[in-house]
Design an enzyme around this catalytic site. Structure first.
Site, PDB file in Angstrom:
ATOM      1  N   HIS A  92     -45.396 -44.496   6.693  1.00 47.04           N
ATOM      2  CA  HIS A  92     -45.417 -45.497   7.770  1.00 47.04           C
ATOM      3  C   HIS A  92     -46.571 -45.242   8.736  1.00 47.04           C
ATOM      4  O   HIS A  92     -47.175 -46.179   9.249  1.00 47.04           O
ATOM      5  CB  HIS A  92     -44.078 -45.499   8.509  1.00 47.04           C
ATOM      6  CG  HIS A  92     -42.933 -45.964   7.640  1.00 47.04           C
ATOM      7  ND1 HIS A  92     -43.016 -47.093   6.859  1.00 47.04           N
ATOM      8  CD2 HIS A  92     -41.694 -45.448   7.424  1.00 47.04           C
ATOM      9  CE1 HIS A  92     -41.879 -47.254   6.200  1.00 47.04           C
ATOM     10  NE2 HIS A  92     -41.060 -46.263   6.522  1.00 47.04           N
ATOM     11  N   ARG A 103     -43.058 -45.754  -0.980  1.00 47.51           N
ATOM     12  CA  ARG A 103     -43.427 -45.336  -2.340  1.00 47.51           C
ATOM     13  C   ARG A 103     -44.788 -44.655  -2.350  1.00 47.51           C
ATOM     14  O   ARG A 103     -45.022 -43.721  -3.109  1.00 47.51           O
ATOM     15  CB  ARG A 103     -43.395 -46.559  -3.278  1.00 47.51           C
ATOM     16  CG  ARG A 103     -41.974 -46.912  -3.718  1.00 47.51           C
ATOM     17  CD  ARG A 103     -41.901 -48.298  -4.294  1.00 47.51           C
ATOM     18  NE  ARG A 103     -42.069 -49.290  -3.246  1.00 47.51           N
ATOM     19  CZ  ARG A 103     -42.454 -50.536  -3.448  1.00 47.51           C
ATOM     20  NH1 ARG A 103     -42.741 -50.950  -4.658  1.00 47.51           N
ATOM     21  NH2 ARG A 103     -42.559 -51.368  -2.421  1.00 47.51           N
ATOM     22  N   TRP A 104     -45.661 -45.089  -1.483  1.00 47.34           N
ATOM     23  CA  TRP A 104     -46.980 -44.443  -1.361  1.00 47.34           C
ATOM     24  C   TRP A 104     -46.792 -42.981  -0.958  1.00 47.34           C
ATOM     25  O   TRP A 104     -47.414 -42.081  -1.530  1.00 47.34           O
ATOM     26  CB  TRP A 104     -47.810 -45.191  -0.317  1.00 47.34           C
ATOM     27  CG  TRP A 104     -49.176 -44.643  -0.057  1.00 47.34           C
ATOM     28  CD1 TRP A 104     -50.325 -44.925  -0.744  1.00 47.34           C
ATOM     29  CD2 TRP A 104     -49.554 -43.716   0.984  1.00 47.34           C
ATOM     30  NE1 TRP A 104     -51.394 -44.243  -0.199  1.00 47.34           N
ATOM     31  CE2 TRP A 104     -50.953 -43.491   0.872  1.00 47.34           C
ATOM     32  CE3 TRP A 104     -48.854 -43.076   2.001  1.00 47.34           C
ATOM     33  CZ2 TRP A 104     -51.649 -42.638   1.727  1.00 47.34           C
ATOM     34  CZ3 TRP A 104     -49.539 -42.232   2.859  1.00 47.34           C
ATOM     35  CH2 TRP A 104     -50.926 -42.018   2.713  1.00 47.34           C
ATOM     36  N   SER A 158     -38.151 -61.540   1.136  1.00 47.34           N
ATOM     37  CA  SER A 158     -37.383 -60.621   1.988  1.00 47.34           C
ATOM     38  C   SER A 158     -37.147 -61.208   3.391  1.00 47.34           C
ATOM     39  O   SER A 158     -37.328 -60.540   4.406  1.00 47.34           O
ATOM     40  CB  SER A 158     -38.078 -59.251   2.078  1.00 47.34           C
ATOM     41  OG  SER A 158     -38.249 -58.698   0.790  1.00 47.34           O
ATOM     42  N   ARG A 170     -41.185 -61.154  -3.651  1.00 48.80           N
ATOM     43  CA  ARG A 170     -40.107 -61.857  -2.949  1.00 48.80           C
ATOM     44  C   ARG A 170     -40.477 -61.962  -1.472  1.00 48.80           C
ATOM     45  O   ARG A 170     -41.385 -61.292  -0.989  1.00 48.80           O
ATOM     46  CB  ARG A 170     -38.773 -61.126  -3.122  1.00 48.80           C
ATOM     47  CG  ARG A 170     -38.803 -59.664  -2.712  1.00 48.80           C
ATOM     48  CD  ARG A 170     -37.412 -59.012  -2.888  1.00 48.80           C
ATOM     49  NE  ARG A 170     -37.468 -57.586  -2.705  1.00 48.80           N
ATOM     50  CZ  ARG A 170     -37.306 -56.663  -3.679  1.00 48.80           C
ATOM     51  NH1 ARG A 170     -37.086 -57.052  -4.920  1.00 48.80           N
ATOM     52  NH2 ARG A 170     -37.367 -55.379  -3.410  1.00 48.80           N
ATOM     53  N   THR A 197     -34.696 -57.711  10.042  1.00 48.70           N
ATOM     54  CA  THR A 197     -33.304 -57.566  10.507  1.00 48.70           C
ATOM     55  C   THR A 197     -32.487 -56.759   9.489  1.00 48.70           C
ATOM     56  O   THR A 197     -31.425 -56.245   9.834  1.00 48.70           O
ATOM     57  CB  THR A 197     -32.639 -58.945  10.709  1.00 48.70           C
ATOM     58  OG1 THR A 197     -32.896 -59.760   9.561  1.00 48.70           O
ATOM     59  CG2 THR A 197     -33.195 -59.662  11.937  1.00 48.70           C
ATOM     60  N   ARG A 221     -41.186 -40.311   3.982  1.00 47.22           N
ATOM     61  CA  ARG A 221     -41.457 -41.746   4.128  1.00 47.22           C
ATOM     62  C   ARG A 221     -42.234 -42.061   5.408  1.00 47.22           C
ATOM     63  O   ARG A 221     -43.094 -42.947   5.426  1.00 47.22           O
ATOM     64  CB  ARG A 221     -40.141 -42.546   4.099  1.00 47.22           C
ATOM     65  CG  ARG A 221     -39.427 -42.494   2.755  1.00 47.22           C
ATOM     66  CD  ARG A 221     -38.143 -43.316   2.785  1.00 47.22           C
ATOM     67  NE  ARG A 221     -38.400 -44.710   3.088  1.00 47.22           N
ATOM     68  CZ  ARG A 221     -38.768 -45.634   2.188  1.00 47.22           C
ATOM     69  NH1 ARG A 221     -38.878 -45.306   0.915  1.00 47.22           N
ATOM     70  NH2 ARG A 221     -38.992 -46.868   2.569  1.00 47.22           N
ATOM     71  N   LEU A 227     -58.084 -63.862  18.406  1.00 53.15           N
ATOM     72  CA  LEU A 227     -57.044 -63.780  17.370  1.00 53.15           C
ATOM     73  C   LEU A 227     -55.648 -63.687  17.992  1.00 53.15           C
ATOM     74  O   LEU A 227     -55.428 -62.901  18.911  1.00 53.15           O
ATOM     75  CB  LEU A 227     -57.290 -62.513  16.532  1.00 53.15           C
ATOM     76  CG  LEU A 227     -56.248 -62.201  15.458  1.00 53.15           C
ATOM     77  CD1 LEU A 227     -56.401 -63.141  14.261  1.00 53.15           C
ATOM     78  CD2 LEU A 227     -56.374 -60.750  14.988  1.00 53.15           C
ATOM     79  N   ASP A 245     -45.838 -53.951   2.632  1.00 49.94           N
ATOM     80  CA  ASP A 245     -44.805 -53.212   1.894  1.00 49.94           C
ATOM     81  C   ASP A 245     -45.422 -52.117   1.019  1.00 49.94           C
ATOM     82  O   ASP A 245     -46.564 -52.241   0.574  1.00 49.94           O
ATOM     83  CB  ASP A 245     -44.001 -54.199   1.026  1.00 49.94           C
ATOM     84  CG  ASP A 245     -42.694 -53.594   0.538  1.00 49.94           C
ATOM     85  OD1 ASP A 245     -42.185 -52.637   1.165  1.00 49.94           O
ATOM     86  OD2 ASP A 245     -42.181 -54.076  -0.502  1.00 49.94           O
ATOM     87  N   GLY A 246     -44.642 -51.064   0.804  1.00 48.32           N
ATOM     88  CA  GLY A 246     -45.061 -49.996  -0.111  1.00 48.32           C
ATOM     89  C   GLY A 246     -45.355 -48.667   0.566  1.00 48.32           C
ATOM     90  O   GLY A 246     -45.776 -47.712  -0.107  1.00 48.32           O
TER      91      GLY A 246
HETATM   92  C1  IPE Z   1     -39.917 -56.252   3.845  1.00 53.07           C
HETATM   93  O1  IPE Z   1     -39.981 -55.075   3.124  1.00 53.07           O
HETATM   94  C2  IPE Z   1     -39.906 -55.955   5.319  1.00 53.07           C
HETATM   95  C3  IPE Z   1     -41.130 -55.417   5.879  1.00 53.07           C
HETATM   96  C4  IPE Z   1     -42.252 -55.180   5.239  1.00 53.07           C
HETATM   97  C5  IPE Z   1     -41.085 -55.117   7.281  1.00 53.07           C
HETATM   98  P1  IPE Z   1     -38.669 -54.374   2.556  1.00 53.07           P
HETATM   99  O2  IPE Z   1     -39.117 -53.148   1.864  1.00 53.07           O
HETATM  100  O3  IPE Z   1     -37.676 -54.211   3.645  1.00 53.07           O
HETATM  101  O4  IPE Z   1     -38.119 -55.453   1.532  1.00 53.07           O
HETATM  102  P2  IPE Z   1     -37.136 -55.309   0.298  1.00 53.07           P
HETATM  103  O5  IPE Z   1     -35.974 -54.479   0.748  1.00 53.07           O
HETATM  104  O6  IPE Z   1     -37.893 -54.635  -0.797  1.00 53.07           O
HETATM  105  O7  IPE Z   1     -36.770 -56.712  -0.061  1.00 53.07           O
HETATM  106  C1  IPE Z   2     -42.830 -51.304   4.366  1.00 55.15           C
HETATM  107  O1  IPE Z   2     -42.783 -50.220   3.529  1.00 55.15           O
HETATM  108  C2  IPE Z   2     -42.522 -50.968   5.808  1.00 55.15           C
HETATM  109  C3  IPE Z   2     -41.198 -51.409   6.247  1.00 55.15           C
HETATM  110  C4  IPE Z   2     -40.348 -52.096   5.560  1.00 55.15           C
HETATM  111  C5  IPE Z   2     -40.816 -51.040   7.594  1.00 55.15           C
HETATM  112  P1  IPE Z   2     -41.439 -49.693   2.890  1.00 55.15           P
HETATM  113  O2  IPE Z   2     -40.858 -48.671   3.805  1.00 55.15           O
HETATM  114  O3  IPE Z   2     -40.520 -50.801   2.562  1.00 55.15           O
HETATM  115  O4  IPE Z   2     -41.983 -48.996   1.593  1.00 55.15           O
HETATM  116  P2  IPE Z   2     -41.313 -49.013   0.153  1.00 55.15           P
HETATM  117  O5  IPE Z   2     -41.093 -50.440  -0.209  1.00 55.15           O
HETATM  118  O6  IPE Z   2     -40.033 -48.250   0.261  1.00 55.15           O
HETATM  119  O7  IPE Z   2     -42.313 -48.345  -0.709  1.00 55.15           O
HETATM  120 MG    MG Z   3     -40.278 -51.908   0.912  1.00 57.92          MG
END
Ligand code: IPE
Ligand code: IPE
Ligand code: MG
Length: 236
Positions: free
Chosen positions: A36, A23-24, A191, A189, A65, A32, A130, A19-20
């Site tokens: 990714h 925001r990165w 998620s 969390r 999902t 965005r 793996l 995750d992140g």
């Molecule tokens: C969880 O991240 C799903 C994945 C990393 C694929 P999200 O960014 O979707 O989670 P929430 O919305 O912050 O809970």
């Molecule tokens: C995780 O990064 C990748 C996916 C959920 C697909 P995010 O896209 O959720 O990044 P943030 O949480 O918005 O920074």
């Molecule tokens: Mg996220």
């Protein structure tokens, strides 16, 4: 980087919520999807580091999902990245004896990504290194629900139903539960990730955004795990 990790007490199965990325990218004034794409590079690095360290199974949360709620541009971009990953990476993964296992509702994915996923799994099916579970269109509740539906369809009697049978109808059948969960990106969390399997997993949350996540931090987290005392409800 070859792992200097103590091979005793290594986690067998590590699950990662990557995750992140968004925001990165935002912090760099970039779209965005730029985040990714950077995230995919981190994933490659961490998969390699897991192989090197002798980890048996890693599960990477790539698309939930709930992620369909994002803009069509972002969803399309993420699906294209998934297709690209399968097309470009499977050769090297296969050479490294990695077995790819896509978990989630494959039928709910577009044809291109579904076919790429099925092909990646078929190509690497006999590999013995793996195990790389990629969670795509994955939801923990949906997974439990489909397991229960399968069991009901098989005509199981309520008094005969066991926890082991539910485990054996999840996408992770025949795999041990995750020993360690790592979530990057600052949120504490789950998620909707591996709700059944995480009953006794050890959790590590870090503020580091996924594209900035380094192998050194990953190995430090594994060492942190190795220092923990897992009691499973007992006293020692
Ligand atoms: C969880 O991240 C799903 C994945 C990393 C694929 P999200 O960014 O979707 O989670 P929430 O919305 O912050 O809970
Ligand atoms: C995780 O990064 C990748 C996916 C959920 C697909 P995010 O896209 O959720 O990044 P943030 O949480 O918005 O920074
Ligand atoms: Mg996220």
């Amino acid at each position: 980087m070859t792992s200097q990790l103590n091979k005793d007490n290594l986690p067998e199965h590590i699950a990662i919520i990557m995750d992140g990325n968004g925001r990165w990218a935002k912090a760099k004034n970039r779209p965005r999807l730029f985040g990714h794409n950077a995230g995919m590079k981190t994933m490659k690095k961490i998969v390699r580091a897991s192989s090197d360290a002798g980890i048996k199974i890693i599960t990477m949360y790539a698309f939930s999902t709930e992620n369909w709620k994002r803009s069509p541009e972002e969803v399309d971009g993420l699906m294209n990245i998934a297709v690209e990953y399968f097309h470009k990476e499977v050769g090297e993964l296969h050479q490294n004896n990695v077995k790819i296992n896509v978990i989630g509702d494959l039928d709910g994915l577009g044809k291109k990504v579904r076919e790429a996923a099925v092909k990646a799994m078929a190509t690497t099916a006999e590999n013995t290194g793996l195990v790389l579970n990629i969670a795509l269109n994955y939801g923990g509740r949906a997974e439990i629900l489909q397991a229960v539906k399968l069991l009901i369809a098989q005509g199981i009697a309520p008094e005969a139903l066991t926890e082991a049978q539910i485990s054996e109808h999840l996408y992770t059948k025949n795999q041990p539960d995750p020993d360690l969960l790592i979530r990057t990106g600052g949120e504490s969390r789950l998620s909707n990730f591996m709700l059944w399997q995480m009953a006794y997993s050890e959790f590590i949350f870090t503020d580091i955004y996924w594209p900035d996540f380094e192998v050194a931090s990953y190995y430090q987290m594994i060492e942190n795990y190795q220092r923990r005392n897992r009691r499973y409800g007992s006293t020692e």
